[in-house]
Scaffold this active site. Structure first.
Site, PDB file in Angstrom:
ATOM      1  CB  SER A  84       2.248  -1.591   9.721  1.00  0.00           C
ATOM      2  OG  SER A  84       2.531  -0.516   8.693  1.00  0.00           O
ATOM      3  NE  ARG A  85      -2.149   0.430  14.923  1.00  0.00           N
ATOM      4  CZ  ARG A  85      -2.065   1.289  14.134  1.00  0.00           C
ATOM      5  NH1 ARG A  85      -3.110   2.095  13.234  1.00  0.00           N
ATOM      6  NH2 ARG A  85      -1.217   3.046  15.478  1.00  0.00           N
ATOM      7  N   GLY A  98       1.141  -1.455   0.199  1.00  0.00           N
ATOM      8  CA  GLY A  98      -0.141   0.012  -0.378  1.00  0.00           C
ATOM      9  C   GLY A  98       0.800   1.151   0.137  1.00  0.00           C
ATOM     10  CG  HIS A  99       3.479   1.730   3.652  1.00  0.00           C
ATOM     11  ND1 HIS A  99       2.848   1.316   4.258  1.00  0.00           N
ATOM     12  CD2 HIS A  99       3.177   2.955   4.442  1.00  0.00           C
ATOM     13  CE1 HIS A  99       2.436   1.396   5.294  1.00  0.00           C
ATOM     14  NE2 HIS A  99       2.749   2.175   5.983  1.00  0.00           N
ATOM     15  CD  GLN A 116      -3.837   9.843   8.394  1.00  0.00           C
ATOM     16  OE1 GLN A 116      -3.455   9.562   9.286  1.00  0.00           O
ATOM     17  NE2 GLN A 116      -3.017   9.586   7.221  1.00  0.00           N
ATOM     18  CG  ASP A 164      -5.283   5.083   7.040  1.00  0.00           C
ATOM     19  OD1 ASP A 164      -5.622   5.043   8.406  1.00  0.00           O
ATOM     20  OD2 ASP A 164      -4.048   5.206   6.968  1.00  0.00           O
ATOM     21  CD  GLN A 199      -0.014   8.685  13.994  1.00  0.00           C
ATOM     22  OE1 GLN A 199       0.818   9.949  12.998  1.00  0.00           O
ATOM     23  NE2 GLN A 199      -0.485   8.181  12.913  1.00  0.00           N
TER      24      GLN A 199
HETATM   25  P1  AMP Z   1       0.647   4.883   7.933  1.00  0.00           P
HETATM   26  O1  AMP Z   1       2.094   4.306   7.734  1.00  0.00           O
HETATM   27  O2  AMP Z   1      -0.047   3.172   8.244  1.00  0.00           O
HETATM   28  O3  AMP Z   1       0.599   6.607   8.448  1.00  0.00           O
HETATM   29  O4  AMP Z   1      -0.138   5.544   6.517  1.00  0.00           O
HETATM   30  C1  AMP Z   1       0.695   6.014   5.652  1.00  0.00           C
HETATM   31  C2  AMP Z   1       0.077   6.140   4.459  1.00  0.00           C
HETATM   32  O5  AMP Z   1      -0.125   5.208   3.366  1.00  0.00           O
HETATM   33  C3  AMP Z   1      -1.112   7.289   4.966  1.00  0.00           C
HETATM   34  O6  AMP Z   1      -1.373   7.346   3.823  1.00  0.00           O
HETATM   35  C4  AMP Z   1      -2.215   5.641   4.166  1.00  0.00           C
HETATM   36  O7  AMP Z   1      -3.777   5.571   4.256  1.00  0.00           O
HETATM   37  C5  AMP Z   1      -1.410   5.228   3.529  1.00  0.00           C
HETATM   38  N1  AMP Z   1      -1.551   3.659   3.650  1.00  0.00           N
HETATM   39  C6  AMP Z   1      -1.713   2.872   4.512  1.00  0.00           C
HETATM   40  N2  AMP Z   1      -2.066   1.573   4.031  1.00  0.00           N
HETATM   41  C7  AMP Z   1      -3.474   1.516   2.377  1.00  0.00           C
HETATM   42  C8  AMP Z   1      -3.063   0.263   1.797  1.00  0.00           C
HETATM   43  N3  AMP Z   1      -3.777  -0.434   2.341  1.00  0.00           N
HETATM   44  N4  AMP Z   1      -3.251   1.081   0.930  1.00  0.00           N
HETATM   45  C9  AMP Z   1      -3.616   2.937   0.554  1.00  0.00           C
HETATM   46  N5  AMP Z   1      -2.755   3.222   1.053  1.00  0.00           N
HETATM   47  C10 AMP Z   1      -2.876   3.043   2.366  1.00  0.00           C
END
Ligand code: AMP
Length: 284
Positions: free
Chosen positions: A186-187, A36-37, A153, A150, A61
């Site tokens: 990540s979780r 995703g990232h 967010q 998110d 956060q």
């Molecule tokens: P995080 O590291 O969880 O804070 O996420 C960083 C960015 O990656 C945020 O903009 C999230 O919305 C995006 N993100 C996390 N998981 C996904 C996913 N499965 N698909 C698309 N974007 C994601």
């Protein structure tokens, strides 16, 4: 690819490129990077001359009883992945670089956070708005990339960007899912094998809801009840919230195109979120 830990060094590096008229894309993350990232990075690389990936587990956060300490930290692997997607700079500051000991200024938003995760995680979006504002001021990107996973967010950041006149284009990116539908997170690393199977309840119930809505069902309450009922039949699953909201993050009684079905579900002790925007494809 450069790995930079201080604001001063990052600004110096970026100034060289900006003076040469290069555009900059920012991908803010907390690391433990997954596909995703990587999609966000890929998109930024394709749309900008230079891509900065920030990796920072932002303490402000997380609530006092949340998973800040155990949040996965996999910097080496993250750097390897970012480099393979042609990111140019990793910004990985220590918490003391971002929050000085006498720091007392925060960014908060008055609307959009009284429901969903904002309601369930008091202070969460104050932490998010503060870190994203700081990253915007530090990097001053042309474009910044956020996932629709998110969705609250993303909505809050779009509003904050307009309200605070950041000259930055916010680019929403589609949710990336595992082959079986589980939204990447990540979780997900926290899940046992059994829980990994149970976690599919989020995608499956969104899917069933989307189908019922396509067939003409427009009562939010009926859809919410159906989803809650499905989740209640999964041994280790517990609903945190199931809501159907409009783009202002307000509950809607009657479902319309563009409304959002949003879920937060504990699978064991792991809290997962997912959502579906009515009228958009719910794709794998
Ligand atoms: P995080 O590291 O969880 O804070 O996420 C960083 C960015 O990656 C945020 O903009 C999230 O919305 C995006 N993100 C996390 N998981 C996904 C996913 N499965 N698909 C698309 N974007 C994601």
């Amino acid at each position: 690819m450069k790995i930079i830990k201080t604001i001063k060094e990052l600004r110096e590096e970026l100034n060289i490129h900006k003076k040469n008229g290069k555009t900059v894309g920012l991908v803010p993350t907390m690391g433990a990077l997954h596909d995703g990232h990587c999609k966000l990075i890929e998109r930024s690389v394709s749309e900008n001359d230079l891509t900065v990936v920030s990796i920072f587990v932002n303490p402000t956060q997380f609530g006092p009883n949340e998973d800040f300490n155990k949040y996965p930290r996999t910097l080496e692997e993250d750097c390897r992945k970012s480099e393979s997607y042609n990111a140019d700079i990793i910004f990985n500051p220590d918490a003391s670089e971002i929050y000085k000991s006498d720091s007392c200024t925060f960014v908060d938003i008055e609307k959009l956070q009284n429901n969903l995760c904002g309601l369930k995680r008091p202070g969460h979006f104050k932490g998010v708005c503060t870190i994203v504002s700081k990253l915007f001021n530090i990097v001053m990107p042309d474009n910044a990339y956020f996932g629709k996973k998110d969705i609250q967010q993303l909505t809050i950041i779009e509003q904050m960007t307009r309200d605070l006149n950041f000259p930055i284009n916010i680019v929403p990116c589609e949710i990336i899912r595992e082959k079986d539908g589980l939204a990447m997170s990540s979780r997900n690393k926290y899940l046992s094998d059994k829980e990994r199977g149970e976690a599919l309840i989020l995608f499956n119930s969104l899917n069933e809801a989307a189908e019922l809505i396509t067939q003409g069902e427009n009562s939010s309450q009926k859809i919410i009840n159906m989803i809650k009922d499905k989740i209640s039949r999964v041994e280790n699953a517990e609903v945190d919230y199931v809501s159907i909201v409009n783009r202002s993050m307000e509950d809607t009684a009657s479902i319309k195109t563009g409304d959002i079905i949003a879920l937060a579900v504990f699978i064991g002790s792991t809290r997962l979120i997912d959502n579906h925007i009515i009228g958009e494809p719910l794709c794998l």
